[in-house]
Motif scaffolding. Structure first.
Motif, PDB file in Angstrom:
ATOM      1  N   UNK A  45     123.463  12.902  31.189  1.00  0.00           N
ATOM      2  CA  UNK A  45     122.659  12.885  32.417  1.00  0.00           C
ATOM      3  C   UNK A  45     121.217  13.275  32.092  1.00  0.00           C
ATOM      4  N   UNK A  46     121.040  14.289  31.263  1.00  0.00           N
ATOM      5  CA  UNK A  46     119.692  14.704  30.879  1.00  0.00           C
ATOM      6  C   UNK A  46     118.937  13.608  30.153  1.00  0.00           C
ATOM      7  N   UNK A  47     119.616  12.896  29.253  1.00  0.00           N
ATOM      8  CA  UNK A  47     118.966  11.811  28.515  1.00  0.00           C
ATOM      9  C   UNK A  47     118.575  10.686  29.470  1.00  0.00           C
ATOM     10  N   UNK A  48     119.427  10.403  30.444  1.00  0.00           N
ATOM     11  CA  UNK A  48     119.083   9.371  31.428  1.00  0.00           C
ATOM     12  C   UNK A  48     117.865   9.777  32.259  1.00  0.00           C
ATOM     13  N   UNK A  49     117.692  11.088  32.473  1.00  0.00           N
ATOM     14  CA  UNK A  49     116.582  11.565  33.305  1.00  0.00           C
ATOM     15  C   UNK A  49     115.289  11.820  32.528  1.00  0.00           C
ATOM     16  N   UNK A  50     115.325  11.746  31.206  1.00  0.00           N
ATOM     17  CA  UNK A  50     114.113  12.032  30.417  1.00  0.00           C
ATOM     18  C   UNK A  50     112.946  11.128  30.799  1.00  0.00           C
ATOM     19  N   UNK A  57     114.593  17.047  30.022  1.00  0.00           N
ATOM     20  CA  UNK A  57     114.770  17.835  28.788  1.00  0.00           C
ATOM     21  C   UNK A  57     115.481  19.148  29.071  1.00  0.00           C
ATOM     22  N   UNK A  58     115.198  19.737  30.210  1.00  0.00           N
ATOM     23  CA  UNK A  58     115.861  20.991  30.572  1.00  0.00           C
ATOM     24  C   UNK A  58     117.367  20.779  30.720  1.00  0.00           C
ATOM     25  N   UNK A  59     117.760  19.655  31.280  1.00  0.00           N
ATOM     26  CA  UNK A  59     119.184  19.349  31.432  1.00  0.00           C
ATOM     27  C   UNK A  59     119.824  19.091  30.076  1.00  0.00           C
ATOM     28  N   UNK A  60     119.104  18.421  29.179  1.00  0.00           N
ATOM     29  CA  UNK A  60     119.630  18.207  27.825  1.00  0.00           C
ATOM     30  C   UNK A  60     119.856  19.552  27.137  1.00  0.00           C
ATOM     31  N   UNK A  61     118.908  20.458  27.270  1.00  0.00           N
ATOM     32  CA  UNK A  61     119.042  21.782  26.658  1.00  0.00           C
ATOM     33  C   UNK A  61     120.190  22.560  27.302  1.00  0.00           C
ATOM     34  N   UNK A  62     120.403  22.384  28.606  1.00  0.00           N
ATOM     35  CA  UNK A  62     121.549  23.034  29.270  1.00  0.00           C
ATOM     36  C   UNK A  62     122.864  22.496  28.703  1.00  0.00           C
ATOM     37  N   UNK A  63     122.938  21.192  28.479  1.00  0.00           N
ATOM     38  CA  UNK A  63     124.131  20.611  27.862  1.00  0.00           C
ATOM     39  C   UNK A  63     124.346  21.138  26.460  1.00  0.00           C
ATOM     40  N   UNK A  64     123.257  21.314  25.729  1.00  0.00           N
ATOM     41  CA  UNK A  64     123.343  21.904  24.398  1.00  0.00           C
ATOM     42  C   UNK A  64     123.855  23.338  24.483  1.00  0.00           C
ATOM     43  N   UNK A  65     123.444  24.053  25.522  1.00  0.00           N
ATOM     44  CA  UNK A  65     123.949  25.414  25.736  1.00  0.00           C
ATOM     45  C   UNK A  65     125.440  25.429  26.027  1.00  0.00           C
TER      46      UNK A  65
END
Length: 138
Positions: A45-50, A57-65
């Protein structure tokens, strides 16, 4: 061990629950699968929203967390990312007001350009042409 006592109660509870789940081989496998799938969904979802304005990017980092709960490679990558984001933020704080203003303006222009390109490519609406047409006719 004193730092463990300083952690909030909810973090101690989560750590205890995760340790209990990991103590069973089936629970350990189920936890890895659930964390893997959930992290992948959040990262996707984060990558789709970049390309769109917003917290991609914040969502990608949350997924990484989320992945970092169970996967060592994700924890290392998250640590690397945090270190560099904090380094960038500290560097920006040390700069003069004029430099920070220029960085902010460049950021706003970049986000605006990404938004315009995203609207053009995804919705096939040329916002700039629409605005120029409006000004030419009014």
């Amino acid at each position: 061990m004193p730092e463990r006592r300083d952690r909030p109660r909810w973090r101690r509870r989560v750590s205890t629950t995760l340790a209990l789940i990991r103590s069973n081989p089936t629970g350990r496998l189920a936890l890895r699968v659930i964390i893997g799938v959930l992290g992948a969904l959040v990262v996707a979802v984060g990558i789709l929203l970049i390309p769109l304005p917003g917290p991609g990017w914040l969502i990608v980092i949350a997924g990484l967390g989320i992945w970092a709960v169970e996967f060592h490679w994700a924890k290392r990558l998250l640590t690397f990312t945090r270190r560099h984001v904090h380094g960038w933020a500290n560097w920006v704080k040390r700069q003069s007001l004029a430099v920070r203003f220029v960085l902010g303006a460049v950021g706003i222009v970049f986000v605006g350009a990404v938004a315009l390109i995203s609207i053009k490519l995804s919705l096939d609406i040329d916002v700039i042409a629409q605005v120029l047409r409006y000004f030419a006719t009014h």
